[in-house]
Design a protein around this motif. Sequence first.
Motif, PDB file in Angstrom:
ATOM      1  N   SER A   7       1.876   1.673   2.376  1.00  0.00           N
ATOM      2  CA  SER A   7       1.992   3.122   2.455  1.00  0.00           C
ATOM      3  C   SER A   7       2.873   3.596   1.312  1.00  0.00           C
ATOM      4  N   GLY A   8       2.870   4.901   1.090  1.00  0.00           N
ATOM      5  CA  GLY A   8       3.775   5.476   0.105  1.00  0.00           C
ATOM      6  C   GLY A   8       3.139   5.892  -1.203  1.00  0.00           C
ATOM      7  N   GLY A   9       1.852   5.639  -1.365  1.00  0.00           N
ATOM      8  CA  GLY A   9       1.188   6.054  -2.584  1.00  0.00           C
ATOM      9  C   GLY A   9       1.031   7.567  -2.654  1.00  0.00           C
ATOM     10  N   GLY A  10       0.583   8.032  -3.811  1.00  0.00           N
ATOM     11  CA  GLY A  10       0.378   9.467  -3.971  1.00  0.00           C
ATOM     12  C   GLY A  10       0.219   9.849  -5.419  1.00  0.00           C
ATOM     13  N   LEU A  11       0.279  11.155  -5.656  1.00  0.00           N
ATOM     14  CA  LEU A  11       0.169  11.710  -7.004  1.00  0.00           C
ATOM     15  C   LEU A  11       1.567  12.037  -7.518  1.00  0.00           C
ATOM     16  N   VAL A  12       1.882  11.581  -8.697  1.00  0.00           N
ATOM     17  CA  VAL A  12       3.202  11.824  -9.277  1.00  0.00           C
ATOM     18  C   VAL A  12       3.033  12.100 -10.766  1.00  0.00           C
ATOM     19  N   TYR A 113      -3.515 -15.859  -2.797  1.00  0.00           N
ATOM     20  CA  TYR A 113      -3.106 -15.009  -1.679  1.00  0.00           C
ATOM     21  C   TYR A 113      -4.247 -14.822  -0.689  1.00  0.00           C
ATOM     22  N   GLY A 114      -3.993 -15.178   0.552  1.00  0.00           N
ATOM     23  CA  GLY A 114      -5.037 -15.106   1.551  1.00  0.00           C
ATOM     24  C   GLY A 114      -5.006 -13.860   2.409  1.00  0.00           C
ATOM     25  N   VAL A 115      -3.908 -13.130   2.349  1.00  0.00           N
ATOM     26  CA  VAL A 115      -3.778 -11.920   3.157  1.00  0.00           C
ATOM     27  C   VAL A 115      -3.540 -10.741   2.228  1.00  0.00           C
ATOM     28  N   TRP A 116      -4.406  -9.753   2.323  1.00  0.00           N
ATOM     29  CA  TRP A 116      -4.326  -8.549   1.502  1.00  0.00           C
ATOM     30  C   TRP A 116      -4.337  -7.330   2.416  1.00  0.00           C
ATOM     31  N   GLY A 117      -3.572  -6.315   2.027  1.00  0.00           N
ATOM     32  CA  GLY A 117      -3.651  -5.046   2.732  1.00  0.00           C
ATOM     33  C   GLY A 117      -4.844  -4.242   2.247  1.00  0.00           C
ATOM     34  N   GLN A 118      -4.960  -3.030   2.772  1.00  0.00           N
ATOM     35  CA  GLN A 118      -6.097  -2.180   2.409  1.00  0.00           C
ATOM     36  C   GLN A 118      -5.849  -1.415   1.118  1.00  0.00           C
ATOM     37  N   GLY A 119      -4.594  -1.400   0.666  1.00  0.00           N
ATOM     38  CA  GLY A 119      -4.265  -0.733  -0.581  1.00  0.00           C
ATOM     39  C   GLY A 119      -3.772   0.686  -0.387  1.00  0.00           C
ATOM     40  N   THR A 120      -2.949   1.129  -1.319  1.00  0.00           N
ATOM     41  CA  THR A 120      -2.485   2.511  -1.350  1.00  0.00           C
ATOM     42  C   THR A 120      -2.621   3.009  -2.784  1.00  0.00           C
ATOM     43  N   GLN A 121      -3.196   4.190  -2.941  1.00  0.00           N
ATOM     44  CA  GLN A 121      -3.513   4.711  -4.271  1.00  0.00           C
ATOM     45  C   GLN A 121      -2.284   5.369  -4.899  1.00  0.00           C
ATOM     46  N   VAL A 122      -2.027   4.995  -6.146  1.00  0.00           N
ATOM     47  CA  VAL A 122      -0.987   5.624  -6.948  1.00  0.00           C
ATOM     48  C   VAL A 122      -1.662   6.263  -8.151  1.00  0.00           C
ATOM     49  N   THR A 123      -1.444   7.560  -8.321  1.00  0.00           N
ATOM     50  CA  THR A 123      -2.008   8.285  -9.448  1.00  0.00           C
ATOM     51  C   THR A 123      -0.883   8.956 -10.212  1.00  0.00           C
TER      52      THR A 123
END
Length: 126
Positions: A7-12, A113-123
Motif C-alpha cells: 500500500s502507499g502508492g500514488g501520484l507525486v 522470490y516465491g511470494v509476490w504482492g499484487q503491487g502498488t502503482q507509483v506515478t
Amino acid sequence: QVQVVESGGGLVQPGGSLRLSCAASGFTLDYFDIGWFRQVPGKEREGVSFSSKDGNTYYADSVKGRFTISRDNAKNTVYLQMNSLKPEDTALYYCVTTGLNPSGSTWSRPVLYGVWGQGTQVTVSS
C-alpha cells in the motif's frame, strides 16, 4: 497462507516523497528476507531494495541515497521510504519474500522470490 500486501502508492510530483508499506501475514517477518521490485510495462522486473533477516540492506544503484528500506518486526511490516522521486521511478512496485537467503550479489534476481504482492502503482509526474 503466506501473503504480502502493498500500500502507499500514488501520484507525486518530481522531487516529492512517498512511503510504501508491505504488510506480511501467514509468517513472521523476523525470520525472512524481504524486498521490493518494480516493473514498467514492456520491461523486466527490477530489484529496488532488499532487507535480510540478519540486518543487511541492499539497493539498486538507481535509487541509492534516495530510497530507504526498513522493517518493523513488531508490526510485521516493511517500508520503502522514497525521497527525491524522479519520473523514471514511475512503476508498479511489488513486495516480495523468500526463504532462499539471497546474497548481496543475487538479491535482485526475481526468480529467487516465491511470494509476490499484487503491487502498488507509483506515478511521478508534474
